[in-house]
Design an enzyme around this catalytic site. Structure first.
Site, short mmCIF file in Angstrom:
data_model
loop_
_atom_site.label_atom_id
_atom_site.label_comp_id
_atom_site.label_asym_id
_atom_site.label_seq_id
_atom_site.Cartn_x
_atom_site.Cartn_y
_atom_site.Cartn_z
N GLU A 49 4.23 -3.78 8.95
CA GLU A 49 4.41 -2.39 8.83
C GLU A 49 4.26 -1.87 10.42
OE1 GLU A 49 2.98 0.22 5.92
OE2 GLU A 49 3.55 -1.03 4.44
N ASP A 60 -0.78 11.28 5.60
CA ASP A 60 -1.73 10.40 6.18
C ASP A 60 -3.08 11.04 6.51
OD1 ASP A 60 -0.24 7.79 6.75
OD2 ASP A 60 0.87 9.11 8.04
N TYR A 177 7.22 -0.35 -2.98
CA TYR A 177 5.90 0.04 -2.45
C TYR A 177 5.14 1.00 -3.46
CZ TYR A 177 2.30 1.34 0.97
OH TYR A 177 1.33 1.52 1.85
#
Lengths: 277, 407
Positions: A49, A60, A177
């Site tokens: 990734e 994040d 994912y």
């Protein structure tokens, strides 16, 4: 068959799970970031990734936020990111390891989804993981990605219930994912039991491979995920190794790149130590 | 862009939360189920007369609504043009229009069984309003505020603390409103099952832009009734400042379909739009995706968000509510800007002429009124939303003007 599908087919034949490694493109600078990228497969990464830094990475945690800031300061751009991948394919001759771009939708939107997908595919990129493009908005990217032969890996979360899963899966290709914890990247970790339950639940809805990420830091944790999922994704902990390799002035110390590779090798050993049926 | 003018400008958003190409739900999957839950809960609340009556009761007896529509006679005479009225939302409890929305959202939090409320704040007005409502309803409250804003709006930080809220300074990025919103979203993604995110403006993922607008429409609805009573007709011109755009949307929306009513939104021009140091997203930005919606954003060529600049912490945001972006493209609202210095001059004029210390945010609206009113005929009825009072700004303005506060 896409590189991603081929890689998972190979992993299945090898009776093991894969290791997906995240690095931020351009962190800590373009040259070292490329050195790391080039060496990831040899260090044990099965899929890569590549994070596209964004000024406002709202999903994040601090580690990846800081990595993005370092990269932006070092001058990373979308074109430079494409160029890294183009050079990777050419310099290493590695035409099998999938590379996915991870990030936020605005960078794609500004270039135009159609143009972005064409250019990404031409550079040797295999797909996208976009944090802020849920199925409700995925229509504006999916057709262009599909036309360019790029996979779209959508995120599923613990809050994605059985009723909602089909909507997510409808737009997913390559793999699914699973974000194993409620929260931002690099903070808490899920229990092995929770990972098992959710992976089994997702697999009842799809034949796609399932990768599990968020909060994996140690080879043991990677192995625990590998027992239940098709791949373990490690991001923040790798990015923290990059940061640990910087001196007070933010310059890379000689042991930065070897340190990152040694850490990834340990994670890969953890994952590869698990024999799958 | 060519657009067919709709029969009504008031029907948006569509079922997916879009106003034309703007709006939407660009959020992490973790949040999507919660946002859908909020949308369902809000639809149910809107249809529930007890929800509206509970809110109306709070607005009247707790917030002090309706706020007056005040004829600013001295300012009108001084400017020598349009007849200027102020919608006095600065007289609300907590000192701004923010309480209108917060009372609605905290009632939603209660209805949904949430046990914790988070909010982002720029100038601190939304933070104070949220802290206030959370004190009233006995819900723990955390307010994210950029470290720069914590510094320049210190009085509001003290108020939030006194009200029992926890203020978390945010040092990431430019340490202003957009970074506070990032941090609030990061908190929410980890706590969404128990926490209600009380967004302060008409932005964020659907249903927030529509929900916040609905709660703020009390401003325009009252103005309509009050102006009919005062002048026997609708106003001709409405002016409001715009950061995210909630006070403007609240004033304008009830008038969108009254074709004869001119609507003017005033963005923060900072040091001047031509300098690049400003917060005028509609004037100086272009469409992009941030904070859950597509809207006009200040950004570079690649799509990286650029830092806004404004003397006003409440307008210091590189985006704007998506419905404003749509209304700009439809041509229904005019969007202009006023600079830091123009706002400061307007601030001082209002203090001396009308005995009202405005917040720096509506001082931007006033700066435009000062330019616009003299060009309009004397029978032009102009309403400016005086959406906040300036108590929070007095020290920052004094410093900027070189006034000595204490020896």
């Amino acid at each position: 068959m896409s590189r991603i599908a081929s890689r998972f087919a190979q992993l299945k034949a090898d009776k093991r799970a894969g290791l997906v490694t995240y690095i931020t493109a351009g962190d800590p600078d373009l040259a070292i970031s490329y050195q790391i990228l080039k060496g990831l497969p040899a260090a044990g990464a099965d899929l890569i990734e590549l994070g596209m830094p964004f000024t406002d990475p709202m999903a994040d945690g601090p580690s990846i936020q800081l990595a993005g800031q370092r990269a932006l300061k070092a001058g990373i751009t979308v074109d430079a990111t494409f160029d890294m991948v183009r050079r990777f394919r050419k310099d290493t001759g590695d035409n099998d390891t999938p590379i996915l771009l991870m990030g936020y939708y605005n960078l794609i939107y500004q270039r135009g989804p159609e143009r972005f997908c064409k250019e990404a595919a031409a550079a040797g990129i295999d797909g996208f993981i976009l944090v802020d493009l849920p199925p409700e908005e995925a229509d504006e990217l999916k057709p262009h990605a599909a036309a360019a032969g790029l996979d779209t890996v959508l995120l599923t979360a613990p809050t994605t219930d059985d009723k909602r899963l089909p909507a997510v899966l409808k737009y997913s290709s390559g793999f699914v994912y699973f974000v194993s914890v409620l929260g931002i990247t690099g903070t808490s970790s899920a229990t092995e039991e929770a990972v098992r339950t959710h992976v089994e639940r997702i697999k009842r809805h799809t034949s796609l491979p399932v990768g599990v990420g968020f909060g994996i830091r140690t080879p043991d944790q990677a192995a625990a995920v590998a027992r239940h999922a098709d791949a373990a994704v490690v991001g923040s902990a790798i990015v923290e190794r990059v940061k640990a390799g910087l001196d007070d002035k933010g310059k890379a110390k000689p042991d930065l790149v070897p340190g990152v590779f040694a850490y990834i090798k340990a994670l890969a050993d953890g994952v590869r130590g698990v024999r799958k049926a | 862009m060519t657009a067919v003018s709709p029969n009504s400008f008031r029907t948006g958003p569509d079922e997916r939360g879009h106003f034309g190409i703007f709006g939407g739900r660009y959020v992490a999957e973790t949040l999507m189920p919660l946002i859908l839950e909020l949308e369902r809960a809000y639809s149910a609340a809107k249809a529930d007369p007890t929800f509206q009556s509970e809110l109306d009761d709070l607005l009247e007896h707790y917030a002090g609504r309706p706020s007056p529509l005040y004829f600013a006679e001295r300012l009108t005479r001084k400017l020598g043009g349009a007849k200027i009225y102020f919608k006095r939302d600065e007289l609300n409890h907590t000192g701004s229009h923010k309480i209108n929305n917060v009372l609605g959202q905290v009632l939603m939090a209660k209805r949904m069984g949430k046990t914790r409320v988070i909010a982002e704040t720029g100038a601190g007005q939304h933070g104070v309003a949220t802290a206030t409502a959370c004190a009233l309803f006995d819900i723990p409250c955390v307010v994210f505020m950029g470290a720069v804003d914590v510094d320049r709006q210190a009085p509001n930080v003290v108020r939030m603390n006194m009200l029992g809220a926890e203020v978390r300074p945010v040092t990431a990025g430019s340490a202003t409103l957009k970074d506070a919103m990032n941090e609030a979203l990061r908190d929410w993604v980890a706590t969404c099952e128990t926490t209600f995110y009380c967004i302060g403006t008409v932005a964020g993922p659907h249903p927030y832009p529509a929900m916040v607008r609905d709660f703020q429409c009390v401003i325009g609805n009252e103005t309509r009734v009050q102006m009919m009573k005062a002048e026997g007709r609708l106003p001709d011109t409405l002016v409001a400042c715009i950061g995210g755009g909630s006070n403007a949307m609240g004033l304008f929306h009830p008038f969108l379909d009254d074709k004869g009513v001119r609507l003017v939104g005033v963005e923060a021009g900072g040091k001047g739009v031509e300098t690049g140091e400003h917060a005028a997203s509609l004037t100086g930005g272009r469409p992009g995706v941030l904070h859950g919606n597509r809207t006009y954003l200040l950004q570079d060529k690649e799509g990286q968000i650029t830092e806004a600049h404004s003397i006003s912490a409440g307008l210091d945001y590189p985006g704007i509510g998506p419905e404003h972006s749509w209304l700009k493209e439809m041509g229904r609202i005019e969007y202009v800007s006023a600079t830091d210095n123009e706002a400061l001059a307007a601030f001082q004029m209002l203090c001396k002429l009308e005995g009202i210390i405005p917040a720096l945010e509506p001082a931007h609206a006033l700066a435009h009124v000062i330019k616009l009113a003299p060009t309009l005929p004397k029978d032009n009825l102009l309403v400016m939303n005086l959406c906040g009072r300036g108590d929070k700004d007095v020290f920052a303005v004094a410093e900027r003007l070189g006034m000595k506060i204490r020896s």
